[in-house]
Design an enzyme around this catalytic site. Structure first.
Site, short mmCIF file in Angstrom:
data_model
loop_
_atom_site.label_atom_id
_atom_site.label_comp_id
_atom_site.label_asym_id
_atom_site.label_seq_id
_atom_site.Cartn_x
_atom_site.Cartn_y
_atom_site.Cartn_z
N ILE A 51 -28.56 -36.25 37.87
CA ILE A 51 -28.53 -35.74 36.49
C ILE A 51 -29.51 -36.52 35.62
O ILE A 51 -30.26 -35.93 34.83
CB ILE A 51 -27.09 -35.80 35.96
CG1 ILE A 51 -26.26 -34.72 36.67
CG2 ILE A 51 -27.06 -35.59 34.44
CD1 ILE A 51 -24.78 -34.87 36.53
N VAL A 105 -23.48 -40.36 43.50
CA VAL A 105 -24.79 -39.73 43.66
C VAL A 105 -25.12 -38.86 42.45
O VAL A 105 -26.25 -38.81 41.99
CB VAL A 105 -24.84 -38.89 44.96
CG1 VAL A 105 -26.18 -38.15 45.08
CG2 VAL A 105 -24.61 -39.77 46.18
N CYS A 106 -24.10 -38.21 41.90
CA CYS A 106 -24.30 -37.24 40.82
C CYS A 106 -25.07 -37.80 39.62
O CYS A 106 -26.02 -37.17 39.15
CB CYS A 106 -22.97 -36.65 40.37
SG CYS A 106 -22.12 -35.72 41.67
N PRO A 107 -24.71 -38.99 39.10
CA PRO A 107 -25.47 -39.46 37.93
C PRO A 107 -26.93 -39.71 38.24
O PRO A 107 -27.78 -39.53 37.37
CB PRO A 107 -24.74 -40.74 37.51
CG PRO A 107 -23.92 -41.15 38.67
CD PRO A 107 -23.60 -39.90 39.42
#
Length: 196
Positions: free
Chosen positions: A52, A47-49
Protein backbone atom coordinates in the site's frame (compact mmCIF):
# COMPACT_ATOMS: atom_id res chain seq x y z
CA UNK A 1 -17.84 -16.96 -10.90
CA UNK A 2 -15.23 -16.69 -13.62
CA UNK A 3 -13.66 -13.34 -14.37
CA UNK A 4 -11.49 -12.88 -17.42
CA UNK A 5 -9.47 -10.32 -19.29
CA UNK A 6 -11.47 -8.63 -22.03
CA UNK A 7 -14.70 -8.49 -20.08
CA UNK A 8 -16.26 -5.45 -18.42
CA UNK A 9 -15.06 -5.03 -14.87
CA UNK A 10 -17.87 -5.73 -12.38
CA UNK A 11 -19.20 -2.42 -11.10
CA UNK A 12 -19.65 -1.83 -7.39
CA UNK A 13 -20.63 0.86 -4.92
CA UNK A 14 -18.75 0.96 -1.63
CA UNK A 15 -17.48 3.18 1.16
CA UNK A 16 -13.87 4.28 0.87
CA UNK A 17 -11.49 6.27 3.01
CA UNK A 18 -10.13 9.24 1.04
CA UNK A 19 -7.95 11.82 2.78
CA UNK A 20 -9.19 10.53 6.16
CA UNK A 21 -12.85 10.96 5.22
CA UNK A 22 -15.52 8.44 4.32
CA UNK A 23 -16.91 8.67 0.82
CA UNK A 24 -19.18 6.41 -1.22
CA UNK A 25 -17.64 5.66 -4.59
CA UNK A 26 -18.56 3.55 -7.61
CA UNK A 27 -16.19 1.82 -9.98
CA UNK A 28 -18.06 3.48 -12.85
CA UNK A 29 -16.99 6.89 -11.42
CA UNK A 30 -13.60 6.15 -12.98
CA UNK A 31 -14.70 5.58 -16.59
CA UNK A 32 -12.48 7.61 -18.90
CA UNK A 33 -9.39 6.78 -16.84
CA UNK A 34 -7.32 3.66 -16.48
CA UNK A 35 -7.58 1.98 -13.12
CA UNK A 36 -5.36 -0.25 -11.02
CA UNK A 37 -7.70 -2.09 -8.67
CA UNK A 38 -5.88 -4.22 -6.14
CA UNK A 39 -7.05 -6.42 -3.30
CA UNK A 40 -5.10 -7.23 -0.16
CA UNK A 41 -5.92 -9.53 2.78
CA UNK A 42 -6.21 -7.33 5.89
CA UNK A 43 -5.28 -4.06 7.55
CA UNK A 44 -2.72 -4.18 10.36
CA UNK A 45 -0.82 -7.08 8.84
CA UNK A 46 2.72 -7.44 7.50
CA UNK A 47 3.11 -7.61 3.71
CA UNK A 48 0.04 -5.42 3.06
CA UNK A 49 1.45 -2.11 4.32
CA UNK A 50 4.58 -2.53 2.19
CA UNK A 51 2.41 -2.77 -0.94
CA UNK A 52 0.00 0.00 0.00
CA UNK A 53 2.82 2.40 0.85
CA UNK A 54 4.76 1.51 -2.33
CA UNK A 55 1.73 2.24 -4.54
CA UNK A 56 1.14 5.49 -2.64
CA UNK A 57 4.76 6.63 -2.88
CA UNK A 58 4.61 6.19 -6.67
CA UNK A 59 1.04 7.37 -7.15
CA UNK A 60 2.23 10.36 -9.20
CA UNK A 61 3.56 7.95 -11.84
CA UNK A 62 0.11 6.40 -12.23
CA UNK A 63 -1.57 9.82 -12.30
CA UNK A 64 0.74 10.90 -15.12
CA UNK A 65 -0.59 7.92 -17.11
CA UNK A 66 -4.26 8.93 -16.65
CA UNK A 67 -4.58 6.13 -14.10
CA UNK A 68 -6.19 5.94 -10.68
CA UNK A 69 -5.36 3.39 -7.97
CA UNK A 70 -7.88 1.76 -5.62
CA UNK A 71 -7.07 -0.63 -2.77
CA UNK A 72 -9.68 -3.05 -1.40
CA UNK A 73 -9.84 -5.32 1.64
CA UNK A 74 -12.56 -6.96 3.71
CA UNK A 75 -11.93 -4.54 6.59
CA UNK A 76 -14.38 -1.82 7.59
CA UNK A 77 -13.83 1.82 6.68
CA UNK A 78 -13.20 2.39 10.40
CA UNK A 79 -10.30 -0.07 10.38
CA UNK A 80 -8.93 1.61 7.23
CA UNK A 81 -9.09 5.00 8.93
CA UNK A 82 -7.38 3.72 12.09
CA UNK A 83 -4.62 2.17 9.97
CA UNK A 84 -4.11 5.41 8.04
CA UNK A 85 -3.93 7.28 11.35
CA UNK A 86 -1.23 4.91 12.62
CA UNK A 87 2.38 5.93 12.00
CA UNK A 88 4.31 3.85 9.45
CA UNK A 89 6.99 3.05 12.02
CA UNK A 90 4.27 1.45 14.15
CA UNK A 91 2.92 -0.78 11.35
CA UNK A 92 0.45 1.78 10.03
CA UNK A 93 0.37 3.29 6.57
CA UNK A 94 -0.01 6.99 7.34
CA UNK A 95 -1.67 9.25 4.80
CA UNK A 96 -1.84 7.66 1.37
CA UNK A 97 -2.58 9.11 -2.06
CA UNK A 98 -5.53 6.94 -3.12
CA UNK A 99 -8.74 5.49 -1.66
CA UNK A 100 -8.96 2.34 0.44
CA UNK A 101 -12.30 0.61 -0.08
CA UNK A 102 -14.21 -1.37 2.54
CA UNK A 103 -15.50 -4.73 1.34
CA UNK A 104 -16.90 -5.84 4.69
CA UNK A 105 -19.64 -7.93 3.07
CA UNK A 106 -17.05 -9.52 0.76
CA UNK A 107 -19.18 -8.77 -2.30
CA UNK A 108 -16.43 -7.06 -4.30
CA UNK A 109 -13.86 -9.77 -3.53
CA UNK A 110 -16.41 -12.37 -4.57
CA UNK A 111 -17.30 -10.53 -7.79
CA UNK A 112 -13.61 -10.39 -8.73
CA UNK A 113 -13.09 -14.03 -7.71
CA UNK A 114 -10.26 -13.32 -5.25
CA UNK A 115 -11.95 -14.27 -1.98
CA UNK A 116 -10.04 -17.04 -0.22
CA UNK A 117 -12.95 -18.98 1.30
CA UNK A 118 -11.04 -20.72 4.08
CA UNK A 119 -9.35 -17.58 5.35
CA UNK A 120 -12.27 -15.25 4.56
CA UNK A 121 -9.95 -12.61 3.10
CA UNK A 122 -8.99 -11.52 -0.40
CA UNK A 123 -5.96 -12.92 -2.14
CA UNK A 124 -3.55 -10.37 -3.61
CA UNK A 125 -5.50 -9.81 -6.82
CA UNK A 126 -4.56 -6.95 -9.13
CA UNK A 127 -6.66 -5.81 -12.07
CA UNK A 128 -5.74 -3.23 -14.68
CA UNK A 129 -8.94 -1.82 -16.15
CA UNK A 130 -8.84 0.37 -19.24
CA UNK A 131 -10.57 3.69 -19.74
CA UNK A 132 -13.63 1.99 -21.23
CA UNK A 133 -14.06 -0.26 -18.19
CA UNK A 134 -12.63 -3.48 -19.65
CA UNK A 135 -10.23 -5.70 -17.71
CA UNK A 136 -6.91 -5.88 -19.57
CA UNK A 137 -4.70 -7.60 -16.99
CA UNK A 138 -5.16 -9.87 -13.97
CA UNK A 139 -2.60 -11.20 -11.52
CA UNK A 140 -3.36 -13.04 -8.29
CA UNK A 141 -0.69 -13.77 -5.68
CA UNK A 142 -1.16 -16.00 -2.68
CA UNK A 143 -1.31 -14.36 0.73
CA UNK A 144 2.33 -14.43 1.80
CA UNK A 145 4.14 -12.48 -0.93
CA UNK A 146 3.70 -9.05 -2.39
CA UNK A 147 3.44 -7.56 -5.85
CA UNK A 148 5.72 -5.29 -7.87
CA UNK A 149 4.84 -1.65 -8.57
CA UNK A 150 7.47 -1.66 -11.35
CA UNK A 151 5.77 -4.58 -13.10
CA UNK A 152 2.34 -3.02 -12.69
CA UNK A 153 3.59 0.18 -14.34
CA UNK A 154 5.30 -1.80 -17.12
CA UNK A 155 2.13 -3.71 -17.96
CA UNK A 156 0.00 -0.56 -17.75
CA UNK A 157 2.28 1.22 -20.22
CA UNK A 158 2.17 -1.78 -22.57
CA UNK A 159 -1.63 -1.82 -22.46
CA UNK A 160 -1.82 1.88 -23.17
CA UNK A 161 0.72 1.56 -25.97
CA UNK A 162 -1.06 -1.20 -27.89
CA UNK A 163 -4.43 0.52 -27.39
CA UNK A 164 -3.07 3.67 -29.03
CA UNK A 165 -0.95 1.98 -31.74
CA UNK A 166 -3.06 -0.14 -34.05
CA UNK A 167 -1.30 -3.18 -35.51
CA UNK A 168 1.49 -3.23 -32.93
CA UNK A 169 2.09 -5.70 -30.11
CA UNK A 170 4.64 -5.69 -27.29
CA UNK A 171 7.11 -8.59 -27.05
CA UNK A 172 8.44 -10.19 -23.87
CA UNK A 173 9.75 -7.82 -21.22
CA UNK A 174 8.74 -4.77 -23.27
CA UNK A 175 9.63 -1.46 -21.64
CA UNK A 176 8.56 1.99 -22.73
CA UNK A 177 10.67 2.98 -25.76
CA UNK A 178 11.51 -0.60 -26.77
CA UNK A 179 10.75 -1.97 -30.23
CA UNK A 180 7.34 -3.47 -30.89
CA UNK A 181 6.22 -5.76 -33.68
CA UNK A 182 3.45 -6.09 -36.19
CA UNK A 183 1.38 -9.24 -35.51
CA UNK A 184 1.71 -10.46 -39.09
CA UNK A 185 3.69 -13.49 -40.32
CA UNK A 186 5.67 -11.37 -42.78
CA UNK A 187 5.79 -7.95 -41.09
CA UNK A 188 6.87 -9.45 -37.74
CA UNK A 189 10.17 -10.46 -39.37
CA UNK A 190 11.25 -6.82 -39.21
CA UNK A 191 11.31 -7.19 -35.44
CA UNK A 192 12.83 -10.67 -35.41
CA UNK A 193 15.58 -9.66 -37.86
CA UNK A 194 16.68 -6.93 -35.41
CA UNK A 195 17.43 -9.47 -32.65
CA UNK A 196 21.09 -10.17 -31.99
Amino acid sequence: MTIRVGQLAPDFTATAVIEQEFKVIKLSDYLGKYLVLFFYPLDFTFVCPTEIIAFSDRHHEFKSLNTEVLGVSVDSEFAHLAWIQTDRKQGGIGDIEYPLISDLKKEISTAYNVLEPNAGVALRGLFIIDSQGFIQHITVNNLSFGRSVDETLRVLKAIQYVQSHENEVCPVGWQEGDKTMNPDPVKSKVYFSSLG
